[in-house]
Write a protein that holds these residues in place. Structure first.
Motif, PDB file in Angstrom:
ATOM      1  N   VAL A 176       0.826  -1.214   0.000  1.00 34.86           N
ATOM      2  CA  VAL A 176       0.000   0.000   0.000  1.00 34.86           C
ATOM      3  C   VAL A 176       0.859   1.263   0.000  1.00 34.86           C
ATOM      4  N   PHE A 177       2.099   1.163   0.505  1.00 38.63           N
ATOM      5  CA  PHE A 177       2.969   2.336   0.556  1.00 38.63           C
ATOM      6  C   PHE A 177       3.509   2.710  -0.824  1.00 38.63           C
ATOM      7  N   ASN A 178       3.362   1.812  -1.785  1.00 36.34           N
ATOM      8  CA  ASN A 178       3.784   2.135  -3.146  1.00 36.34           C
ATOM      9  C   ASN A 178       2.852   3.140  -3.816  1.00 36.34           C
ATOM     10  N   HIS A 179       1.667   3.317  -3.249  1.00 37.56           N
ATOM     11  CA  HIS A 179       0.644   4.168  -3.860  1.00 37.56           C
ATOM     12  C   HIS A 179       0.523   5.536  -3.186  1.00 37.56           C
ATOM     13  N   GLY A 234      -7.341   1.094  21.095  1.00 36.23           N
ATOM     14  CA  GLY A 234      -6.228   0.655  20.259  1.00 36.23           C
ATOM     15  C   GLY A 234      -5.674   1.830  19.488  1.00 36.23           C
ATOM     16  N   SER A 235      -4.952   1.541  18.392  1.00 30.39           N
ATOM     17  CA  SER A 235      -4.384   2.636  17.615  1.00 30.39           C
ATOM     18  C   SER A 235      -4.236   2.256  16.149  1.00 30.39           C
ATOM     19  N   LYS A 236      -3.956   3.273  15.330  1.00 29.64           N
ATOM     20  CA  LYS A 236      -3.769   3.122  13.886  1.00 29.64           C
ATOM     21  C   LYS A 236      -2.492   3.838  13.465  1.00 29.64           C
ATOM     22  N   ASP A 237      -1.957   3.421  12.328  1.00 30.65           N
ATOM     23  CA  ASP A 237      -0.897   4.197  11.700  1.00 30.65           C
ATOM     24  C   ASP A 237      -1.522   5.479  11.146  1.00 30.65           C
ATOM     25  N   THR A 238      -0.802   6.590  11.274  1.00 34.04           N
ATOM     26  CA  THR A 238      -1.306   7.885  10.837  1.00 34.04           C
ATOM     27  C   THR A 238      -0.413   8.410   9.715  1.00 34.04           C
ATOM     28  N   TRP A 239      -1.004   8.619   8.542  1.00 35.12           N
ATOM     29  CA  TRP A 239      -0.240   9.063   7.380  1.00 35.12           C
ATOM     30  C   TRP A 239      -0.438  10.564   7.140  1.00 35.12           C
ATOM     31  N   ILE A 240       0.667  11.296   7.118  1.00 34.13           N
ATOM     32  CA  ILE A 240       0.635  12.680   6.667  1.00 34.13           C
ATOM     33  C   ILE A 240       1.217  12.668   5.251  1.00 34.13           C
ATOM     34  N   LEU A 241       0.402  13.027   4.297  1.00 32.88           N
ATOM     35  CA  LEU A 241       0.835  12.947   2.897  1.00 32.88           C
ATOM     36  C   LEU A 241       1.736  14.121   2.550  1.00 32.88           C
ATOM     37  N   LYS A 242       2.662  13.867   1.635  1.00 39.41           N
ATOM     38  CA  LYS A 242       3.520  14.933   1.138  1.00 39.41           C
ATOM     39  C   LYS A 242       2.754  15.803   0.157  1.00 39.41           C
TER      40      LYS A 242
END
Length: 488
Positions: free
Chosen positions: A196-199, A477-485
């Motif tokens: 998923v990180f490829n996208h 619980g928790s989640k990964d948090t993505w800050i987009l460039k």
């Protein structure tokens, strides 16, 4: 053989809540389109397997926390959800500048409280609020901490409301925890679903430790060229011990307990097999009252006798400074807009949640009359403990809360029941994604010459349906948090 059940098949959006992935027309928000399509390709069996893989990863790394019950202490694997939260760059810019503004204002406030007390003399913050705070330390009066920094590390808790706006729930500047889970969440997601990180191009969160060490070195005592930094922990039975050991290892510094240090001639030394080694900066994960039995609790075996004397002589720096807790008192939170304007001459970038402090007679009366519509919180607790959510209480419980508020009004605040945004969360029992309430803890570092906000954060999830308390100690619980460039 039955076909595998699609994981989003039974997802139901609640129109009264702000759903971060589905808009008002039940369409996937643009920022999530690619991710939604990628996740929709997986079956419930796939997610069960991936979920177990993530749990095994956390277990093998020792990523646990402790829950303190009435009769026992349980150690649990930190619950991790596989569906990441994405924050748009434009929204993140508001959050980042807003939490940095608050951290700087709180540092100015602490300096003033322990020096000239102008904000009190000018009638902005009442004296009785400070003098009655259990976290105000007379020992800090007139003392200049190295680099002029009190709250080197701040954890700011933020929610997204049903109006789509971000609000600050509280500021944590004593010993804010959770940043290790931010980094481990990213690692676990990459191991389980690397593709998923490829996208998406997301900002890294693995640079926190190097920035933390750089900040610690920037507040070294006067006359020290290359500071020796350590992390002090209460020990393996502390609920956040994993984080203490993780950060020490990531920074390449020693993890110590109070028994590993001693003070001689107002300098702090670490016991080593090669003899004493001077210590210059201590990232302390021990509460104020346990730091030094000569200054605070004489029965404490966690701290270091003479540590405060060495600190006040300027021979060691403590991160965060003792006495910072007076500023993250939830009663002080009600004055944050005024504090920001007073010290920075700026309007707050992030809004507070409307808050009633029960020490004010008119506000106490309002709270007593409207408990079913409010969340009542103790001003000095953490971890979600002591909170009463009005619409979940029985009539008998409401009466008990009223008695407590009347007896100890200074100790409580109340806020409207805010509708925290919801996010798709994989629920093992139903083998599909369901909406669950989330918040966000950000992490800000203030050094002597620069500041840093981690481009990510700890998205905490209330795993029980309808629950608003996201703390891990309360089953969250928790989640990964993505800050987009910005180039996406």
């Amino acid at each position: 053989m039955q076909p595998a059940k699609p994981t989003f098949e039974s997802y139901k959006r609640d129109p009264k809540l702000y759903d971060e992935i589905f808009d008002e027309t039940d369409q996937v928000r643009e920022i999530y389109n690619t991710l939604f399509d990628l996740y929709s390709e997986h079956s419930a069996a796939d997610f069960n397997r991936l979920n177990n893989k993530a749990k095994s990863s956390f277990f093998n790394q020792g990523i646990t926390f402790q829950v303190y019950g009435d009769h026992e202490v349980k150690e649990k694997i930190f619950p991790f959800d596989l569906f990441p939260r994405i924050i748009d760059p434009s929204e993140w810019e508001i959050i980042e500048t807003g939490v940095l503004q608050r951290s700087k204002a709180l540092n100015e406030f602490l300096w003033d409280l322990y020096h000239d007390k102008k904000i009190i003399k000018n009638g902005i913050v009442p004296l009785e609020l400070i003098s009655s705070s259990v976290n105000y330390l007379d020992q800090m009066n007139g003392f200049d901490p190295p680099g002029g920094i009190y709250n080197h590390i701040s954890g700011t808790d933020i929610i997204k409301h049903s109006d789509g706006q971000y609000y600050v729930l509280e500021d944590n500047i004593r010993c804010p925890s959770g940043v290790s889970y931010v980094i481990c969440n990213r690692t676990a997601l990459k191991r389980a679903l690397f593709g998923v990180f490829n996208h998406y191009q997301t900002h890294s969160v693995t640079n926190y430790a190097e920035n933390l060490l750089e900040m610690m070195e920037s507040v070294k005592p006067h006359g020290v060229d290359i500071p020796n930094c350590v992390v002090i922990t209460p020990g393996i039975y502390n609920s956040a011990y994993y984080e203490h050991s993780y950060l020490a290892k990531a920074m390449g510094v020693e993890l110590v307990e109070g028994r590993d240090l001693f003070v001689e001639n107002d300098f702090v030394y670490m016991k080593t097999i090669n003899g004493p080694e001077k210590v210059d900066v201590i990232y302390r994960r021990i509460d104020d009252q346990f730091l030094d039995p000569l200054e605070f609790r004489p029965d404490s075996a966690l701290g270091v006798p003479g540590l405060m004397a060495a600190y006040k002589q300027g021979n060691v720096c403590l991160v965060n400074a003792p006495g910072t807790g007076v500023a993250d008192d939830k009663a002080i939170y009600t004055y944050m807009p005024e504090i920001i304007k007073y010290y920075l001459n700026e309007e707050p970038i992030l809004n507070n949640v409307p808050t009633y402090h029960c020490s004010r007679p008119d506000e106490l009366q309002y709270v007593l009359d409207h408990i079913p519509e409010l969340v009542v919180k103790p001003v000095d607790e953490a971890g979600g403990y002591g909170i009463s959510i009005g619409n979940k209480l029985t009539s008998e419980e409401i009466e008990e809360v009223k008695k407590t508020l009347k007896a100890h009004p200074r100790k409580y605040i109340a806020q409207p029941i805010m509708s925290l945004s919801v996010h798709p969360t994989y629920i093992e029992e139903s083998e599909c994604f369901e909406p669950r309430h989330v918040d966000l803890r950000t992490f800000t570092l203030l050094g002597a010459d620069k500041s840093f906000v981690l481009k990510g954060g700890l998205t905490r999830v209330a795993l029980r349906k309808g629950n608003l308390i996201v703390n891990s100690s309360q089953g969250g619980g928790s989640k990964d948090t993505w800050i987009l460039k910005n180039n996406q």
